[in-house]
Design a protein around this motif. Structure first.
Motif: not given
Length: 424
Positions: A147, A244, A249, A272, A276
């Motif tokens: 990701d 999420d 994260v 990220r 974010h």
């Protein structure tokens, strides 16, 4: 790969991934190129490459004094950018803090000709977008985060294929008082809370105290070994996150080989960008968002210094302020500032700070030391003084009580307001 010196110009500013994300092959090449290309400047985050930062011919600036940056500061070679962490991408994009060359560590993408940032996204992606030159170290031994932001091959000026274990940066040793601090933090954090955790031994201790909690979430700037242990143990599920959901994260992975193994091809851990991880609207929308950050010292009104200790630049303005306000706006959330009551025999609760104010007193919520926890929100200055003195080491409380009250502070808790002389 082409000789790095061929891609550089005199006066260039070079940025690379910090901490574990440092592309060591490229920073070594930069050290060699410094003798051929004059006046190179480097923007460094938390650095572990003592050989690179010690290289002659390189100038250095940073947002903080972490890692071996302290050696640069001691040598008078470090220039600090006193910026909130959340502002760094915008400063890069607008050219207020220009970046000419970005050195990045990446892993191969699922599609040929694409690459994912390895171990760090944060402000590094802003550097990739705005740099004249992007040089990539494709590390086949680095953890692959599916990701993480993707870089197309056409954006890369040169690349080198390598396979080595990224630089591990495990947390600091557990020291006296950290267990007590952790226990107080555990009493504040609720089940189902989403955590942001700062860097250092005290935040690590706070996280390790949460092993008996349930269904915690993670939305943080840096994810280290202590959080990784909670993820591996099933304490972190991210089940209650409204964004999420089910995913931890982070902007940066900062830890040991165990963290790398946990993160490798793990869809439940996402890297990220800072836009974010530090977005106030995102943070405030997370139920029970709880920010846990360490301080160097706190004054009797609640002001927090996270930058300077003993005349040395050892910390950063960082993200403490970025997370404090959203945490207090989050339903059921809060911001926790933790500090060891003494450092080097001196009190960390002080009448006046010995460094800059990183977090103003209006944005301070909980304060925790070995001696307890106090919530300052809504308290008067006189009440704050009383609570904070109670958190100080007993040997220093008498001196703190003798300190003169400041403007706006009642001289006694039960005092009555008196008119100024000559007032109508």
């Amino acid at each position: 790969m082409r000789d790095l010196a061929e891609l550089l110009r005199a006066g260039d500013t070079v940025v690379w991934g910090q901490g574990c994300a440092e592309p060591r092959t490229l920073t070594h090449a930069l050290r060699e190129a410094a003798s051929a290309v004059p006046d190179l400047r480097c923007f460094v985050g938390i650095s572990a490459a003592e050989d690179t930062v010690g290289a002659a011919g390189l100038g250095f600036k940073s947002y903080g004094g972490g890692g071996v940056n302290r050696l640069l500061d001691d040598a008078g070679r470090l220039d600090i950018v006193p910026s909130r962490y959340s502002d760094l991408p915008q400063l890069i994009a607008e050219g207020a803090m220009p970046v000419d060359v970005a050195l990045v560590q990446v892993t191969p993408g699922a599609t040929a000709g694409t690459y994912h940032l390895a171990l760090a996204a944060e402000y590094l992606m802003a550097a990739v977008r705005n740099a004249r030159v992007v040089v990539a170290e494709v590390n086949h031994a680095a953890p692959h985060s599916p990701d993480a932001p993707m870089i197309p091959a056409e954006r890369i000026s040169a690349l080198v294929e390598v396979a080595y274990l990224p630089t591990p940066l495990p947390g600091g040793p557990r020291t006296t008082g950290t267990a007590a601090i952790g226990a107080h933090v555990a009493g504040i954090v609720s089940d189902g809370a989403t955590l942001q955790v700062g860097i250092g031994a005290l935040p690590d201790a706070a996280v390790r105290s949460l092993s008996g909690h349930h269904d915690l979430g993670v939305h943080t700037g840096a994810l280290g070994d202590a959080l990784a242990d909670l993820i591996a143990a099933g304490v972190v599920t991210n089940a209650h996150k409204t964004r999420d959901t089910g995913v931890s994260v982070a902007g940066l992975l900062l830890g040991s080989e165990a963290l790398f193994r946990l993160a490798h091809r793990n869809p439940a851990i996402a890297l990220r960008e800072t836009a974010h991880t530090h977005d106030p609207a995102v943070l405030a929308s997370l139920p029970r968002f709880t920010a846990i950050n360490a301080a160097i010292e706190i004054d009797l009104t609640g002001q927090v210094n996270t930058e300077v200790a003993g005349g040395r630049y050892v910390g950063a303005a960082g993200g403490a302020l970025d997370f404090a306000r959203p945490a207090m706006l989050s339903p059921g959330g809060g911001a926790i500032t933790i500090v060891r009551a003494t450092a080097g025999g001196r009190s960390a609760i002080v009448p006046q700070l010995h460094g800059p104010v990183a977090v103003p007193r209006s944005e301070v919520d909980w304060v925790v030391t070995e001696y307890g926890a106090a919530r300052l929100r809504g308290l008067t200055l006189a009440q704050r003084r009383e609570r904070l003195i109670g958190l100080a080491h007993p040997d220093h409380r008498a001196a703190l009580e003798a300190a003169s009250p400041g403007a706006g502070e009642a001289r006694r808790a039960d005092s009555q307001l008196q008119p100024e002389p000559g007032a109508d």
